[in-house]
Design a protein around this motif. Structure first.
Motif, PDB file in Angstrom:
ATOM      1  N   UNK A  97       0.752  -1.231  -0.003  1.00 30.73           N
ATOM      2  CA  UNK A  97       0.142  -0.012  -0.023  1.00 30.73           C
ATOM      3  C   UNK A  97       0.936   1.234  -0.080  1.00 30.73           C
ATOM      4  N   UNK A  98       2.211   1.261   0.480  1.00 33.13           N
ATOM      5  CA  UNK A  98       3.025   2.370   0.635  1.00 33.13           C
ATOM      6  C   UNK A  98       3.658   2.362  -0.630  1.00 33.13           C
ATOM      7  N   UNK A  99       4.546   1.271  -1.106  1.00 32.66           N
ATOM      8  CA  UNK A  99       5.210   1.188  -2.260  1.00 32.66           C
ATOM      9  C   UNK A  99       5.132  -0.168  -2.613  1.00 32.66           C
ATOM     10  N   UNK A 100       4.778  -0.429  -4.164  1.00 35.23           N
ATOM     11  CA  UNK A 100       4.377  -1.423  -4.921  1.00 35.23           C
ATOM     12  C   UNK A 100       5.262  -1.866  -6.159  1.00 35.23           C
ATOM     13  N   UNK A 101       6.712  -2.344  -5.770  1.00 35.75           N
ATOM     14  CA  UNK A 101       7.308  -2.532  -6.833  1.00 35.75           C
ATOM     15  C   UNK A 101       7.084  -3.855  -7.765  1.00 35.75           C
ATOM     16  N   UNK A 102       7.255  -4.072  -9.064  1.00 41.17           N
ATOM     17  CA  UNK A 102       6.965  -5.146  -9.806  1.00 41.17           C
ATOM     18  C   UNK A 102       7.749  -6.310  -9.427  1.00 41.17           C
ATOM     19  N   UNK A 103       7.649  -6.833  -8.131  1.00 41.19           N
ATOM     20  CA  UNK A 103       8.458  -8.091  -7.802  1.00 41.19           C
ATOM     21  C   UNK A 103       7.402  -8.990  -7.318  1.00 41.19           C
ATOM     22  N   UNK A 104       7.947 -10.326  -7.323  1.00 42.08           N
ATOM     23  CA  UNK A 104       7.183 -11.374  -6.715  1.00 42.08           C
ATOM     24  C   UNK A 104       7.374 -11.401  -5.355  1.00 42.08           C
TER      25      UNK A 104
END
Length: 799
Positions: A10-17
């Motif tokens: 919710x704070x930061x959503x990197x494109x990582x599994x």
């Protein structure tokens, strides 16, 4: 520390599994200890509502429930005590699969058909709670898949933070790291100031500003504490390991997890007068929230009202002012407590709380007002109320000072081994919250209030390497002129010394460098040891100035376990303080060897007589050690005194006239204090004096015979044998090759005030065979010298 992956995203959503995110966090220095799902693997579970419930006709503990699944109405037989009409709970329909590959089928319980199973939290792998059905909010939509409703496709990330990274003891700190690592913006929560609706305030007084330089609070009136926390709040707390209590406590816990700021809420009506932050007074006690009553020490910081303490500052609140069911008015606090004075306070009372864990490591000292505004906004949304103005007491001079740190461009290449572009340096440091100003040879950085671990240039270099990626640092082969340092051949190795003592029946011990002050005074009452500011326990509060207390304690423990025969040695540092008041500046760390023996001289055997070990057993073992360096003649033993050793059974050890240790029997008072049956023999000496030896040298064997003469004399008991041997050596002349004391006698036939000693003198010359006349002349010189200097008599003349 456990955090929810969904909450972090919710704070930061990197494109990582999930696995990639956990690996990235670990490589950034925040080691992920575990990554696990928040719920077990299940399917076919929906939100359902009990519309009718009646007693099972053939079972007292079972109820037959009519359950609405949204699509149909089914009959469920349930044994949960909280099964009731109107309850919304998870329902595993026929065909559902629960954790453990448990498949739900139609069944009959005591003759009544059941078309599914109402579930407890434990049955879904959500927690260990199994006392009743999992109760869902009344607004939960019937028929919705439970995984979707509770957003259970989430993971728990357990991070093992090192003590220096207190800034990551909250979602905000970890999000800041993840955002920087992925070059993504962080979605900060809104902490905008809220306008006061009422004018009520509470006076706050800082009587210990050096320990609490900032205290922020606010009065909130007319709350409705009966309103439960919303599901999203309860779920976030549960996933981070905290249970829901009530909305007020839940919000303070939420701020602790989100921002890393511990908070506390008081029942305003139970406070008397105002708030005073001070140290406890003699005789004060406090009933804590966990139910125990604690007697407060005068070094403990407390939050008090005008009637007495109401909380242990930074540790735990008091029961008398706790928020309860009838609470309508709050006083919400948010404070900064200095980490140093608070360190160890909780442990000294047998406590460890989430608050003390954070305050001991350091909380952002500019976060308190922001946290208060955030908590107020959440409370107003959940329980309503009327907020008053923010009350802040601050001692600016006592707040931590964060001096600027300079980073030189050349040091990056030298210490990290590669060049980093200026833009990347500024991006990384700015992303960490540092203020970066370019200079001629690098940058000047202002340190943010939440980073207590950045104070020197090396800290900035570590941050650059950490964020850039340890796994990305270039690999290069070492290229250097490696010079093997010379190793003196004459120096004895510590390993050979240890092997020698083990061969003589000793076992190596390793004792603590920190000991009990009482034990220290027992052995060296005149020495004022260095005290620890934050000892692990009261029994480990000072640094040892001798190795003997630790070895004596080991003998004590062995004796209490029926091990009476003990042979121990230890090599280690003793910490000798300098002049009184000098502190650590004059502290000497002295490498030392200590030995201790107790019990029988030999292990129990049919072949040897039983006899207790004595002074000369230990002295013989020590002399064998002195012989390893081939310079035993440089060592001497002289009668001396020591506060922990027995008078008359104590000697000092010197090398070339310099005292290097002591040997003797433990004093009876020491044995009594340690509850040991004596005798116990000990020695302690400087290790450097032992290890400095001499090179072995070849000496040609003499082709001429030796002549031995024995001499028995009677002297006063007060004359040491070592003194007599020195006199004999000086008087015998250059032909004396060996002098040995082979008999000491006191008793029948000898004056009670005198003793008889027998010496063997061996004479030899390398160039010729000595005649009897030459040897007789040397013996006459020895006898004359002993008679003149020590009033000695030949034994056959004295009888």
């Amino acid at each position: 520390m456990k955090i929810s992956e969904q909450w972090l995203r919710e704070w930061v959503n990197p494109p990582l599994s999930s696995d990639e995110l956990a690996h990235q966090i670990t490589m950034a220095g925040l080691e992920v200890d575990a990554l696990e799902p928040v719920a077990g693997t299940f399917s076919g579970v929906v939100v359902a509502e009990i519309t009718h419930a009646e007693q099972h006709p053939d079972a007292d503990k079972l109820r037959v429930c009519t359950v609405d699944t949204g699509a149909e109405t089914v009959q469920i037989v349930c044994g949960a005590p909280n099964a009731r009409v109107g309850l919304k709970a998870p329902l595993a329909r026929v065909g559902a699969v629960l954790p453990g590959d448990f498949k739900i089928k139609k069944a009959k319980l005591r003759g009544v058909e059941s078309q599914g199973m109402l579930c407890a939290e434990a049955e879904l792998g959500l927690s260990d709670a199994s006392a009743g059905l999992m109760e869902l909010p009344t607004e939960a939509p019937v028929g919705t898949d439970l995984r979707d409703y509770l957003q259970l496709d989430d993971h728990l990330i357990e991070i093992g933070l090192t003590p220096n990274r207190a800034d990551c003891l909250g979602i905000a700190g970890i999000a800041r790291e993840v955002g920087l690592l992925n070059k993504l913006p962080v979605n900060e929560v809104s902490c905008e100031p809220l306008a006061a609706v009422i004018e009520d305030t509470l006076p706050v007084q800082l009587d210990a500003p050096e320990r609490c330089p900032r205290y922020v609070g606010r009065v909130i009136r007319n709350i409705d504490i009966s309103r439960p926390s919303p599901l999203w709040l309860q779920e976030k707390l549960r996933r981070c390991g905290l249970r829901s209590v009530d909305a007020v406590v839940d919000v303070t816990n939420y701020i602790l997890l989100e921002l890393g700021q511990p908070m506390h809420a008081f029942d305003l009506d139970r406070l008397q007068g105002g708030i005073v932050v001070r140290t406890a007074r003699a005789g004060e006690s406090l009933a804590l929230l966990d139910g125990q009553t604690t007697e407060l020490r005068d070094d403990t910081l407390v939050i008090a009202d005008h009637n007495g303490p109401v909380a242990m500052a930074g540790i735990m609140g008091g029961e008398s002012t706790a928020v309860a069911e009838g609470t309508r008015h709050l006083f919400l606090e948010s404070a900064f407590f200095a980490p140093g004075p608070l360190a160890g306070q909780a442990r000294s009372y047998g406590l460890h709380t989430d608050s003390s864990h954070r305050f001991e490591r350091g909380v952002d000292f500019r976060l308190q007002r922001r946290a208060l505004e955030r908590a107020t906004g959440l409370l107003l949304d959940i329980v309503g109320g009327e907020p008053g103005p923010v009350i802040e007491a601050v001692a600016e001079a006592e707040l931590p000072v964060r001096p600027d740190v300079a980073l030189r461009r050349a040091r990056i290449l030298r210490l990290l081994g590669f060049e980093l572009a200026d833009a990347d340096v500024e991006r990384i440091l700015s992303g960490l919250g540092l203020g970066v100003t370019a200079s001629a040879d690098g940058w000047l950085c202002s340190v943010p209030s939440w980073r207590f671990d950045i104070s020197i240039e090396a800290d900035l270099l570590e941050e650059l390497a950490r964020v850039y990626g340890y796994n990305r640092l270039p690999v290069s082969h070492i290229q250097a002129d490696l010079v093997i340092p010379p190793k003196p051949e004459a120096r004895l190795s510590l390993r050979s010394l240890r092997r020698h003592l083990c061969a003589r029946g000793y076992r190596e011990a390793i004792t603590y460098s920190f000991i009990d002050p009482k034990l220290q005074r027992l052995f060296e009452p005149a020495v004022e040891p260095v005290a620890l500011e934050n000892p692990i326990s009261a029994e480990m509060a000072v640094m040892r100035s001798s190795l003997l207390p630790g070895l004596a304690s080991a003998v004590q423990r062995s004796a209490h376990r029926q091990q009476s025969r003990v042979r121990l040695f230890e090599t280690g540092l003793r910490f000798v303080p300098g002049a009184p008041g000098a502190g650590l500046a004059e502290l000497r760390q002295v490498p030392t060897l200590a030995m201790i023996i107790s019990g029988q001289r030999f292990a129990e055997s049919w072949s040897v007589a039983s006899a207790a070990a004595d002074f000369y057993d230990l002295k013989g073992d020590l002399e064998s050690v002195l012989g390893l360096g081939r310079c035993q003649s440089e060592f001497a033993f002289r009668a001396a005194g020591h506060p922990a050793l027995h008078p008359g059974q104590t000697a000092e050890i010197s090398r070339s006239g310099q005292v290097v240790g002591h040997i003797g029997a433990l004093h009876p008072a020491v044995l009594s204090a340690l509850d040991i049956n004596g005798p116990v023999l000990v020695c302690e000496m400087d290790l450097e004096a032992l290890l400095e030896g001499e090179l072995p040298a070849f000496t040609e064997l003499s082709r001429f015979p030796e002549i031995r003469r024995d001499l028995a004399i009677v002297v006063d008991k007060s004359v040491p044998a070592a003194t007599l041997m020195e006199n004999v050596t000086a008087a015998a002349g250059a032909y004396l090759r060996e002098l040995r004391l082979f008999d000491v006698y006191e008793g029948k036939g000898i004056d009670p005030k005198r003793k008889s000693l027998a010496f063997g003198l061996t004479f030899r010359d390398r160039s010729r065979t000595l005649s009897d006349d030459v040897v007789n002349q040397a013996m006459d010189q020895v006898i004359d010298s002993l008679e003149k200097n020590y009033n000695a008599e030949l034994r056959n003349q004295a009888l």
